[in-house]
Design a protein around this motif. Structure first.
Motif, PDB file in Angstrom:
ATOM      1  N   LEU A  73       0.830  -1.212   0.000  1.00 26.14           N
ATOM      2  CA  LEU A  73       0.000   0.000   0.000  1.00 26.14           C
ATOM      3  C   LEU A  73       0.859   1.254   0.000  1.00 26.14           C
ATOM      4  O   LEU A  73       0.536   2.250  -0.668  1.00 26.14           O
ATOM      5  CB  LEU A  73      -0.939  -0.014   1.208  1.00 26.14           C
TER       6      LEU A  73
ATOM      7  N   GLU B 188       2.252   2.024  -3.417  1.00 34.01           N
ATOM      8  CA  GLU B 188       1.245   2.597  -4.330  1.00 34.01           C
ATOM      9  C   GLU B 188       0.849   4.012  -3.932  1.00 34.01           C
ATOM     10  O   GLU B 188       0.015   4.641  -4.577  1.00 34.01           O
ATOM     11  CB  GLU B 188      -0.015   1.706  -4.343  1.00 34.01           C
TER      12      GLU B 188
ATOM     13  N   LEU C  39      -0.730   4.836  -1.208  1.00 29.65           N
ATOM     14  CA  LEU C  39      -2.020   4.823  -0.548  1.00 29.65           C
ATOM     15  C   LEU C  39      -1.898   4.980   0.972  1.00 29.65           C
ATOM     16  O   LEU C  39      -2.890   5.196   1.657  1.00 29.65           O
ATOM     17  CB  LEU C  39      -2.767   3.524  -0.871  1.00 29.65           C
TER      18      LEU C  39
END
Length: 257
Positions: A249, A252, A254
């Motif tokens: 995560l 990415e 995020l």
């Protein structure tokens, strides 16, 4: 008291296939039926009639194929039907359909309650009910999950997702219901046979003074967004799967460090 129930003819969604190459729905040969939530509205209309008296009148606008579909409403308990039929009404936008339904209801008798589903099974715009209320200058109650009527007053519970609201209104009134309000009945064979003998009134848009203009709404796409899955595998073991997920995560963007 006249209880009008507006129903829409739609394809049977349970029999719609999706073309793999283009991800578009295949509608050829799919049978037509009444919209799912419209059946809830019709069931509620029949229950109110059985308690209060009067009659239930199914109202619908569409093409010639409407003749077969409206029999389903009559078999479910409607006493009679009103149809506005014209080729141009097939797939017509909400403003045109609402005007046709409102003018037909206004033409045919005293209004007690006008019932609709909160949205149609295909477009689910939720515009027809409010538009009818505006055209006929009537109060409206939306998202109704429980409905009672006594004398000249209706009492409704509105399902607003995060809360419930109880409201009252004087008849005539427009009411749109949610699917949780009841369980629609399945008509018996005898009711299906009797449906064809119940009275039906048929109007053209011209007879109601309704002008069908060209569509002002253009559907660009009805496909779901494409998804590109990463197909990442995470290590098994205590704590390892969580650490791997967090790392993925963060990579990415995020999660912030």
């Amino acid at each position: 008291m006249n209880i009008y129930v507006c129903v829409k003819q739609t394809v049977d969604l349970q029999q719609v296939r999706i073309r793999k190459e283009t991800r578009e729905p295949v509608l050829d040969g799919v049978p037509l039926t009444i919209g799912n939530i419209d059946k809830n509205a019709l069931e509620e209309g029949v229950r109110l009639r059985d308690k209060l008296g009067g009659k239930v009148i199914g109202v619908s606008a569409g093409s010639e194929e409407l003749n077969d579909t409206i029999k389903e409403a009559l078999a479910m308990g409607a006493d009679e039907a009103i149809m506005i039929i014209a080729p141009e009404l097939e797939g017509a936008e909400s403003s045109t359909v609402a005007m046709a339904l409102a003018k037909a209801i206004e033409k045919t008798g005293e209004i007690g309650i006008i019932l609709l589903g909160e949205g149609s099974s295909d477009n689910y715009s939720g515009q027809v009910g409010p538009r009818i209320a505006e055209i006929l200058d009537l109060p409206q109650i939306t998202y109704v999950s429980s409905l009672e009527a006594e004398g000249n007053t209706v009492k409704a519970v509105r399902n607003l997702e995060d809360c419930f609201e109880t409201v009252e209104a004087e008849m005539p009134v427009v009411v749109s219901v949610v699917s949780e309000i009841n369980e629609p009945r399945i008509p018996a064979v005898t009711q299906i046979l009797k449906a064809g003998r119940k009275p039906k009134q048929i109007y053209s848009p011209a007879e109601l003074g309704v002008e069908i203009a060209g569509s002002q709404i253009k559907t660009i796409s009805n496909l779901a967004p494409e998804q590109d899955r990463k197909r990442l595998l995470f290590q098994e073991g205590v704590g390892q799967d969580v650490k791997s997920l967090v790392a993925a995560l963060e990579s990415e963007g995020l999660l912030g460090r």
